[in-house]
Design a protein around this motif. Structure first.
Motif, mmCIF file in Angstrom:
data_model
loop_
_atom_site.group_PDB
_atom_site.id
_atom_site.type_symbol
_atom_site.label_atom_id
_atom_site.label_comp_id
_atom_site.label_asym_id
_atom_site.label_seq_id
_atom_site.Cartn_x
_atom_site.Cartn_y
_atom_site.Cartn_z
ATOM 1 N N LEU A 80 0.769 -0.942 -0.124
ATOM 2 C CA LEU A 80 0.037 -0.400 0.274
ATOM 3 C C LEU A 80 0.877 1.311 -0.231
ATOM 4 O O LEU A 80 1.810 1.399 0.981
ATOM 5 N N LEU A 81 0.946 2.438 -0.752
ATOM 6 C CA LEU A 81 1.084 3.203 -1.133
ATOM 7 C C LEU A 81 0.316 4.592 -0.713
ATOM 8 O O LEU A 81 -0.884 4.081 -1.095
ATOM 9 N N ILE A 82 0.946 5.489 0.396
ATOM 10 C CA ILE A 82 0.733 6.771 0.805
ATOM 11 C C ILE A 82 0.883 7.433 0.446
ATOM 12 O O ILE A 82 2.354 7.736 0.920
ATOM 13 N N ALA A 83 0.797 7.883 -1.437
ATOM 14 C CA ALA A 83 1.947 9.531 -1.883
ATOM 15 C C ALA A 83 1.381 10.833 -1.476
ATOM 16 O O ALA A 83 0.273 11.311 -1.952
ATOM 17 N N ALA A 84 2.354 11.516 -0.162
ATOM 18 C CA ALA A 84 1.620 12.667 0.143
ATOM 19 C C ALA A 84 1.651 13.171 -1.227
ATOM 20 O O ALA A 84 2.563 14.007 -1.895
ATOM 21 N N PRO A 85 1.100 14.696 -1.362
ATOM 22 C CA PRO A 85 1.717 15.088 -2.326
ATOM 23 C C PRO A 85 1.444 16.606 -2.313
ATOM 24 O O PRO A 85 1.086 18.295 -3.324
ATOM 25 N N HIS A 86 3.045 16.119 -2.481
ATOM 26 C CA HIS A 86 3.791 17.674 -2.655
ATOM 27 C C HIS A 86 5.252 16.809 -2.711
ATOM 28 O O HIS A 86 5.617 15.808 -3.027
ATOM 29 N N ASP A 87 5.538 17.911 -4.043
ATOM 30 C CA ASP A 87 7.124 17.301 -3.802
ATOM 31 C C ASP A 87 8.279 18.027 -2.371
ATOM 32 O O ASP A 87 9.322 18.186 -3.303
ATOM 33 N N LYS A 88 8.510 19.058 -1.209
ATOM 34 C CA LYS A 88 9.068 19.697 -1.206
ATOM 35 C C LYS A 88 9.028 18.721 0.220
ATOM 36 O O LYS A 88 8.167 18.766 0.916
ATOM 37 N N THR A 89 10.763 18.633 0.582
ATOM 38 C CA THR A 89 10.591 18.023 1.872
ATOM 39 C C THR A 89 9.548 18.188 3.321
ATOM 40 O O THR A 89 9.270 16.869 3.983
ATOM 41 N N ASN A 90 9.565 19.585 3.713
ATOM 42 C CA ASN A 90 9.701 19.852 4.333
ATOM 43 C C ASN A 90 7.724 19.884 4.326
ATOM 44 O O ASN A 90 7.432 19.504 6.045
ATOM 45 N N HIS A 91 7.630 19.953 3.495
ATOM 46 C CA HIS A 91 5.720 19.578 3.568
ATOM 47 C C HIS A 91 5.042 18.156 2.950
ATOM 48 O O HIS A 91 4.182 17.875 4.446
ATOM 49 N N ILE A 92 6.272 17.464 2.530
ATOM 50 C CA ILE A 92 5.954 16.076 2.578
ATOM 51 C C ILE A 92 5.899 15.497 3.909
ATOM 52 O O ILE A 92 4.682 15.052 4.359
ATOM 53 N N GLN A 93 6.852 16.142 5.184
ATOM 54 C CA GLN A 93 6.855 15.524 6.399
ATOM 55 C C GLN A 93 5.897 16.095 7.439
ATOM 56 O O GLN A 93 5.292 15.535 7.590
ATOM 57 N N GLU A 94 5.467 17.444 7.014
ATOM 58 C CA GLU A 94 4.323 17.971 7.836
ATOM 59 C C GLU A 94 3.053 16.845 7.249
ATOM 60 O O GLU A 94 2.468 16.887 8.447
#
Length: 193
Positions: free
Chosen positions: A157-171
């Protein structure tokens, strides 16, 4: 841009990101179902990640072992990021890409769930752990950024946060992790009187 403008712009970006996580509701529900199935069968949830994702891995494991929103018995979870002796010994003897897979071989059993976090989806040690998980019959949930990276093909199962910047992905990752914790806890636990 003034500091105030920067603050407001940053918070607006986070608000858009969090609102966009609604599109991931099916994957978040599926992740909670995987955790519930494993924990109900006497298995555990195992976490791994690097840097900020290592901190998030420890955080989420602690939410299950301690408590999240309900005062209840512990739920079996551990993070492969916390044993500095194992990390440094394995890294020294086998290479950094083996620090999670080697621990997984010693600690995991079929029916466990590996929850791997990588903003790029390409962290070598998380990818190697996912390959090992397949050999061991351990289910995998990948939590990544929008591309999914190499973990996309290796995740049950993949959950891909819809962003490409590390800080926002971590948020996004911590919000998603907290949601899965809340759903798991609600499904498995009744509050203590």
């Amino acid at each position: 841009m003034t500091q105030r403008d920067h603050i407001l712009s940053y918070l607006a970006e986070i608000a858009r990101l969090i609102e966009g996580l609604g599109a991931l509701a099916p994957q978040i529900e599926a992740a909670a179902d995987m955790w519930v199935e494993a924990l109900s069968a006497g298995n555990k949830v195992i976490f791994c990640g690097n840097g900020g994702s290592a901190a998030d891995a420890q955080h989420l494991a602690a939410e299950l072992m301690g408590r999240f929103l309900i005062d209840r018995n512990p739920l079996a979870a551990l993070s492969l990021t916390v044993d500095t002796s194992a990390l440094t010994a394995i890294g020294n003897d086998y290479g950094f890409d083996k620090v999670f897979s080697r621990q997984l071989r010693g600690l995991a059993k079929a029916g466990d769930v590996l929850f791997g976090m990588s903003t790029s989806g390409n962290s070598g040690n998380v990818v190697d752990a996912f390959l090992t998980a397949r050999e061991l019959g351990v289910k995998t949930i990948g939590l990544t950024g929008q591309s999914g990276g190499r973990m996309a093909a290796l995740s049950d199962l993949l959950i891909a946060a819809p962003h490409d910047k590390t800080n926002h992905i971590q948020e996004a990752h911590i919000a998603i992790g907290h949601l899965i914790c809340a759903l798991t806890e609600a499904a498995l636990c009744s509050p203590r009187p």
